[in-house]
Design an enzyme around this catalytic site. Structure first.
Site, short mmCIF file in Angstrom:
data_model
loop_
_atom_site.label_atom_id
_atom_site.label_comp_id
_atom_site.label_asym_id
_atom_site.label_seq_id
_atom_site.Cartn_x
_atom_site.Cartn_y
_atom_site.Cartn_z
N TYR A 1 -2.15 -1.14 10.92
CA TYR A 1 -2.37 -1.68 9.57
C TYR A 1 -1.19 -1.35 8.67
O TYR A 1 -0.62 -2.22 8.00
CB TYR A 1 -3.67 -1.09 8.97
CG TYR A 1 -3.77 -1.35 7.48
CD1 TYR A 1 -4.15 -2.61 7.01
CD2 TYR A 1 -3.45 -0.36 6.54
CE1 TYR A 1 -4.20 -2.87 5.64
CE2 TYR A 1 -3.50 -0.61 5.18
CZ TYR A 1 -3.89 -1.87 4.73
OH TYR A 1 -3.93 -2.12 3.38
N SER B 1 0.83 -1.20 0.00
CA SER B 1 0.00 0.00 0.00
C SER B 1 0.87 1.25 0.00
O SER B 1 1.97 1.26 0.57
CB SER B 1 -0.85 -0.03 1.27
OG SER B 1 -1.50 1.20 1.48
N LYS C 1 1.92 -3.79 6.67
CA LYS C 1 2.35 -3.79 5.26
C LYS C 1 3.87 -3.63 5.19
O LYS C 1 4.54 -4.30 4.41
CB LYS C 1 1.64 -2.67 4.48
CG LYS C 1 0.14 -2.91 4.31
CD LYS C 1 -0.14 -4.15 3.49
CE LYS C 1 -1.60 -4.54 3.47
NZ LYS C 1 -1.87 -5.86 2.90
P1 NAD Z 1 -11.19 -7.07 1.05
O1 NAD Z 1 -11.43 -7.06 2.51
O2 NAD Z 1 -12.31 -6.77 0.15
O3 NAD Z 1 -10.59 -8.49 0.62
C1 NAD Z 1 -9.79 -9.26 1.47
C2 NAD Z 1 -10.31 -10.70 1.39
O4 NAD Z 1 -9.48 -11.51 2.22
C3 NAD Z 1 -11.73 -10.86 1.91
O5 NAD Z 1 -12.46 -11.66 1.01
C4 NAD Z 1 -11.57 -11.55 3.26
O6 NAD Z 1 -12.68 -12.38 3.56
C5 NAD Z 1 -10.30 -12.35 3.02
N1 NAD Z 1 -9.51 -12.66 4.21
C6 NAD Z 1 -9.08 -11.80 5.17
N2 NAD Z 1 -8.35 -12.46 6.09
C7 NAD Z 1 -8.31 -13.76 5.69
C8 NAD Z 1 -7.70 -14.92 6.20
N3 NAD Z 1 -6.99 -14.91 7.33
N4 NAD Z 1 -7.88 -16.08 5.53
C9 NAD Z 1 -8.60 -16.13 4.39
N5 NAD Z 1 -9.19 -15.06 3.86
C10 NAD Z 1 -9.05 -13.88 4.49
O7 NAD Z 1 -9.94 -6.10 0.79
P2 NAD Z 1 -9.39 -5.51 -0.59
O8 NAD Z 1 -9.76 -4.07 -0.64
O9 NAD Z 1 -9.72 -6.39 -1.70
O10 NAD Z 1 -7.83 -5.56 -0.27
C11 NAD Z 1 -7.04 -6.65 -0.70
C12 NAD Z 1 -5.61 -6.41 -0.23
O11 NAD Z 1 -5.14 -5.19 -0.75
C13 NAD Z 1 -5.43 -6.33 1.27
O12 NAD Z 1 -4.21 -6.94 1.61
C14 NAD Z 1 -5.36 -4.84 1.54
O13 NAD Z 1 -4.63 -4.55 2.70
C15 NAD Z 1 -4.63 -4.37 0.29
N6 NAD Z 1 -4.87 -2.96 -0.04
C16 NAD Z 1 -6.16 -2.52 -0.18
C17 NAD Z 1 -6.39 -1.19 -0.49
C18 NAD Z 1 -7.78 -0.65 -0.61
O14 NAD Z 1 -7.96 0.56 -0.50
N7 NAD Z 1 -8.80 -1.49 -0.85
C19 NAD Z 1 -5.30 -0.31 -0.67
C20 NAD Z 1 -4.00 -0.81 -0.54
C21 NAD Z 1 -3.81 -2.15 -0.21
C1 WQD Z 2 -9.46 9.59 0.64
C2 WQD Z 2 -9.64 11.08 0.88
C3 WQD Z 2 -10.02 11.70 3.17
C4 WQD Z 2 -13.92 9.81 3.58
C5 WQD Z 2 -6.92 4.61 2.80
C6 WQD Z 2 -5.90 3.92 3.65
C7 WQD Z 2 -4.70 3.52 2.83
C8 WQD Z 2 -5.14 2.67 1.63
C9 WQD Z 2 -6.22 3.35 0.85
C10 WQD Z 2 -5.09 0.36 2.27
C11 WQD Z 2 -8.92 11.58 2.12
C12 WQD Z 2 -11.21 12.03 2.31
C13 WQD Z 2 -12.73 10.26 3.07
C14 WQD Z 2 -14.92 10.76 3.92
C15 WQD Z 2 -13.45 12.51 3.18
N1 WQD Z 2 -5.72 1.43 2.07
N2 WQD Z 2 -12.50 11.57 2.87
N3 WQD Z 2 -14.65 12.07 3.69
O1 WQD Z 2 -7.15 7.66 3.61
O2 WQD Z 2 -6.23 8.00 1.26
O3 WQD Z 2 -6.31 5.75 2.23
O4 WQD Z 2 -7.29 3.73 1.73
O5 WQD Z 2 -3.94 0.14 2.21
O6 WQD Z 2 -3.87 2.80 3.67
O7 WQD Z 2 -5.49 4.83 4.68
O8 WQD Z 2 -8.41 6.83 1.56
O9 WQD Z 2 -10.75 6.82 0.83
O10 WQD Z 2 -10.25 6.97 3.31
O11 WQD Z 2 -9.75 8.92 1.85
O12 WQD Z 2 -13.26 13.71 3.00
O13 WQD Z 2 -16.01 10.42 4.39
O14 WQD Z 2 -11.03 11.34 1.10
O15 WQD Z 2 -9.78 12.70 4.10
O16 WQD Z 2 -8.42 12.83 1.83
P1 WQD Z 2 -6.99 7.19 2.24
P2 WQD Z 2 -9.87 7.32 1.91
#
Ligand code: NAD
Ligand code: WQD
Length: 336
Positions: free
Chosen positions: A151, A126, A155
């Site tokens: 969190y 991330s 990562k």
């Molecule tokens: P999500 O929660 O939709 O998907 C994660 C999936 O993993 C879910 O289906 C959940 O049931 C499963 N899971 C969690 N723990 C488990 C375990 N111990 N065993 C088996 N299954 C398990 O999340 P996502 O948004 O698809 O994110 C996927 C990955 O990407 C994560 O590692 C997350 O940290 C990373 N990521 C997400 C974002 C984002 O904004 N969505 C941003 C950066 C990184």
């Molecule tokens: C985006 C922008 C908020 C909600 C998060 C995690 C990051 C990564 C991606 C996993 C920001 C603003 C939001 C609201 C708002 N995930 N906002 N009102 O914080 O950039 O990143 O998701 O790895 O680790 O921290 O994403 O979508 O929460 O926010 O004004 O109700 O929207 O302040 O500027 P963020 P976000």
């Protein structure tokens, strides 16, 4: 078929879109998911989109014995490891949940992959590892800042664990993909993001407000040092993100060299919160009820990616626009 790819967390938001793109490219995804943050119907939806029924192994990725007994006879060509807990705010309240689920699952998967001789590993990292970068756009060489949350720390720690495995010289081939802000949904509106309870992320909060599930969106601060005062992020369509995973695993599968590399996945452009709102309103013909509120703790002011390394390494760049992502997110919300 080009071979079986293990997709942990494949029923989740990014994982399900990646399964679709793996199938489109001739791979056979094998999903391991415990449905702790996803729904079973997603597996049927992947079949509806692609015509292919994914194999599903239901269970917990932190359980190494379970993984080993289920994976040893599969002849996997690679693994994309999405399974993790991802709510930043919750991680500060329940740090042990995050250290256990995110770290133990990564260690267990890596141990099993080593045992079954499957070296190709793609990890979901991330942009959170950068915190507020000193220079924008942020490259992979930017310094890693102390994490703002447990969190974020998981990562960083998982990246270190994979790097240590590489340094141990046992032949792992791995990419950690640092996503910026994934948004949108599949254009079929059959799969998308399924936030549990009140969404933390901007786009699901916008779509839930537009549909009437939430009364009002609060913009977290308009006194930042940005052109309109609201925070800037790099919003990437989830389908573009999914395609990058297929390119990444493919590259590892065909390569003969042990590697560990980190790659930014974003669009290379920053948009402010107000720009996202305006764009959502315009592309979907809807007025959104929103107000300006105080800053949210822990938010960085602006961050967007330099994606030239992804272009050079994976021959990948985004193809879909912010407008398309916001249209797809809205079409998905309307089906829920
Ligand atoms: P999500 O929660 O939709 O998907 C994660 C999936 O993993 C879910 O289906 C959940 O049931 C499963 N899971 C969690 N723990 C488990 C375990 N111990 N065993 C088996 N299954 C398990 O999340 P996502 O948004 O698809 O994110 C996927 C990955 O990407 C994560 O590692 C997350 O940290 C990373 N990521 C997400 C974002 C984002 O904004 N969505 C941003 C950066 C990184
Ligand atoms: C985006 C922008 C908020 C909600 C998060 C995690 C990051 C990564 C991606 C996993 C920001 C603003 C939001 C609201 C708002 N995930 N906002 N009102 O914080 O950039 O990143 O998701 O790895 O680790 O921290 O994403 O979508 O929460 O926010 O004004 O109700 O929207 O302040 O500027 P963020 P976000």
């Amino acid at each position: 078929m080009k071979g079986k790819v293990l997709v942990t967390g494949g029923a989740g938001y990014i994982g399900s879109h990646t399964c679709v793109e793996l199938i489109n490219e001739g791979y056979e995804p094998v999903i391991v998911d415990n449905f702790s943050n996803s729904e079973r119907f997603v597996i049927d939806r992947i079949r509806e989109i692609t015509g292919v029924k994914c194999s599903l192994i239901e269970g917990d990725c932190t359980n190494q014995n379970f993984l080993e007994s289920n994976l040893k006879s599969l002849d996997l060509v690679g693994c994309i490891h999405f399974a993790a807990s991802k709510a930043v705010g919750e991680s500060s309240k329940l740090p042990l949940k995050y250290y256990h689920n995110n770290i133990a699952s990564t260690v267990a998967i890596l141990a099993v992959l080593e045992k079954i001789n499957c070296p190709n590993f793609v990890f979901s990292s991330s942009c959170t590892v950068y915190g507020q970068p000193d220079i924008l756009p942020v490259t992979e060489n930017s310094s890693i800042k102390p994490a703002e949350s447990p969190y974020g720390r998981t990562k960083q720690m998982c990246e270190d664990i994979i790097r240590d495995c590489y340094n141990a010289g046992q032949g792992i081939k791995a990419f950690a993909l640092r996503y910026f802000n994934p948004i949108g949904a599949h254009p079929s509106a059959l799969i998308g993001e399924l936030p549990l309870g009140t969404p933390n992320n901007l786009v699901p909060f916008i779509t839930q407000t537009a549909i009437g599930k939430r009364a009002e969106l609060t913009v977290f601060g308009n006194d930042y040092n940005t052109p309109d005062g609201t925070c800037i992020r790099d919003y990437i369509h989830v389908v573009d993100l999914a395609k990058a995973h297929v390119k990444a695993i493919k590259k590892l599968i065909v390569s003969n060299e042990s590697v560990f590399d980190v790659i930014n996945l974003g669009t290379g452009h920053g948009n402010s919160v107000l720009e996202v709102i305006e764009s959502f309103e315009k592309v979907n013909g809807i007025r959104l009820n929103y107000k300006i509120g105080p800053r949210r703790n822990g938010d960085v002011e602006k961050v967007y990616a330099d994606c030239s390394y992804a272009k050079d390494t994976l021959n990948w760049k985004t193809e879909l626009s912010l407008e398309e992502a916001l249209k797809d997110a809205w079409n998905w919300e309307k089906t829920l």
